[in-house]
Design an enzyme around this catalytic site. Structure first.
Site, PDB file in Angstrom:
ATOM      1  N   SER A  29       0.918  -1.024  -0.217  1.00 52.00           N
ATOM      2  CA  SER A  29       0.162   0.106   0.109  1.00 52.00           C
ATOM      3  C   SER A  29       0.643   1.134  -0.033  1.00 52.00           C
ATOM      4  CB  SER A  29      -0.762   0.228   1.044  1.00 52.00           C
ATOM      5  OG  SER A  29      -1.825  -0.554   0.844  1.00 52.00           O
TER       6      SER A  29
ATOM      7  N   TYR B 215      -3.378  -2.935 -10.444  1.00 47.79           N
ATOM      8  CA  TYR B 215      -3.485  -2.506  -9.022  1.00 47.79           C
ATOM      9  C   TYR B 215      -2.402  -3.584  -8.299  1.00 47.79           C
ATOM     10  CZ  TYR B 215      -4.770  -2.390  -3.996  1.00 47.79           C
ATOM     11  OH  TYR B 215      -4.825  -2.350  -2.810  1.00 47.79           O
TER      12      TYR B 215
ATOM     13  N   LYS C 147       0.513   3.412  -2.845  1.00 45.84           N
ATOM     14  CA  LYS C 147      -0.882   4.435  -2.930  1.00 45.84           C
ATOM     15  C   LYS C 147      -0.297   5.802  -2.750  1.00 45.84           C
ATOM     16  CE  LYS C 147      -3.831   0.788  -1.218  1.00 45.84           C
ATOM     17  NZ  LYS C 147      -4.572   0.230  -0.188  1.00 45.84           N
TER      18      LYS C 147
ATOM     19  N   TYR D 198      -4.473   3.604   8.044  1.00 45.05           N
ATOM     20  CA  TYR D 198      -5.775   2.934   8.106  1.00 45.05           C
ATOM     21  C   TYR D 198      -6.344   3.306   9.390  1.00 45.05           C
ATOM     22  CZ  TYR D 198      -3.759   0.150   4.397  1.00 45.05           C
ATOM     23  OH  TYR D 198      -3.057  -0.294   3.308  1.00 45.05           O
TER      24      TYR D 198
ATOM     25  N   VAL E  55       1.093  -3.657   3.845  1.00 46.17           N
ATOM     26  CA  VAL E  55       0.867  -4.887   4.491  1.00 46.17           C
ATOM     27  C   VAL E  55       2.244  -5.654   4.274  1.00 46.17           C
ATOM     28  CG1 VAL E  55      -1.527  -5.091   4.774  1.00 46.17           C
ATOM     29  CG2 VAL E  55      -0.261  -6.027   2.597  1.00 46.17           C
TER      30      VAL E  55
END
Ligand code: GLU
Length: 305
Positions: free
Chosen positions: A64, A189, A67, A241, A259
């Site tokens: 992530s 992705y 992102k 998160y 992760v």
């Protein structure tokens, strides 16, 4: 002047008792085999100096953290239009939660939860050319190395198990917030999440975010000062998160986790910091990495608060 090398080496020792309390991500099967006891950390100052400790030269799956760089790219290409596709509010839900997405008619709360990242990748795929190459080349440019790449096994493994993410994409497609084909989106992705970098490369890549857009290493403003300010704000409020509040409380820096066990954090005006330790806490953030960053800001007084 702070002895960053001494601080990092001290932290590498001090975090040892925290191993064995988290769990390596296994919902992507290819990540389950990563050795749990890895620990690397790097500091890249806005002057361009680099300090590293432990396994900081070993590449890992950035997941992530990609992102963050995708948001950078999207803002460069589309400007504020990005915020018509995703919000900029913390979600308070798990990174792949579907509940709120339905309540909010397919507009994800922010670009760092999975549905938000899917919307950003879909937006990038509306540009001419191969989005995968665009992502890879941007990360190579940021990290200043030609060898950063996506791990095909990890990407394939995630793609084969991307049931929830695929459902999120389909739900958003139903609401009109995914414009392209869901299959191609999922492949891109998973490719971006499977990019591999090491701690030193990650800290280098995040340097423009710490330098108000400017990177001393690139000798250029990579993003605008305004973009650096906005992205930093989204990192602080959405980057970890649904444990973003306790992370801010403990570490006190804008950050983004993945992760794969990586976390990249910025001290505005001073430095970018990255840490890698694969065992995760219940929220999907590196357990040992969070401890390491907490120690770092305590020892160096670099929290923004
Ligand atoms: N590729 C992962 C997923 O979509 C990224 C999640 C993360 O790093 O937090 O589930």
């Amino acid at each position: 002047m702070t002895d960053y090398q001494g601080v990092l080496d001290h932290i590498a020792e001090a975090v040892q008792p925290h191993f064995g309390k988290g769990k390596v991500a296994d919902y992507i099967p290819a990540l389950a085999s990563v050795p749990a006891r890895k620990f690397g950390m790097a500091v890249r100052t806005t002057e361009g100096d680099l300090f590293v400790t432990g396994d900081a030269a070993e590449r890992f799956s950035i997941q992530s953290i990609s992102k963050l760089f995708m948001l950078e790219l999207a803002l460069q290409h589309f400007g504020d239009m990005v915020w018509t596709r995703v919000g900029k509010e913390p979600s308070g839900d798990r990174f792949n939660s579907m509940m709120r997405l339905e309540h909010e008619a397919g507009i994800p709360r922010n670009p760092f939860i999975n549905p938000g990242a899917l919307a950003i990748t879909d937006l990038m795929m509306s540009l001419k050319g191969d989005t995968k190459f665009r992502i890879r080349n941007y990360l190579r440019f940021l990290a200043m190395t030609d060898t950063v790449d996506s791990n095909a096994d990890v990407a394939a493994s995630e793609l084969a198990h991307a049931h929830v993410n695929r459902a999120l994409a389909n739900l958003m497609k139903g609401y009109g917030n995914i414009h392209g084909a869901v299959d191609a989106l999922m492949a891109t992705y998973c490719y971006q999440c499977a990019m591999e970098m090491n701690c030193a490369e990650l800290a280098t890549a995040a340097l423009p975010l710490a330098g108000g857009g400017y990177s001393a290493l690139h000798d250029a403003a990579v993003i605008s000062a305004s973009q650096a300010k906005r992205i930093g704000a989204v990192m602080l409020t959405c980057g970890m998160y649904d444990s973003v509040g306790s992370f801010a409380y403990r570490v006190g820096l804008p950050a983004k986790s993945g992760v794969g066990g990586g976390i990249v954090a910025i001290v505005p005006g001073k430095m970018a910091i990255s840490v890698w330790a694969p065992e995760l806490d219940a929220f999907g953030n590196s357990y040992v990495g969070t401890h390491a960053l907490e120690l770092f800001t305590n020892l160096t007084h670099t929290s923004i608060f």
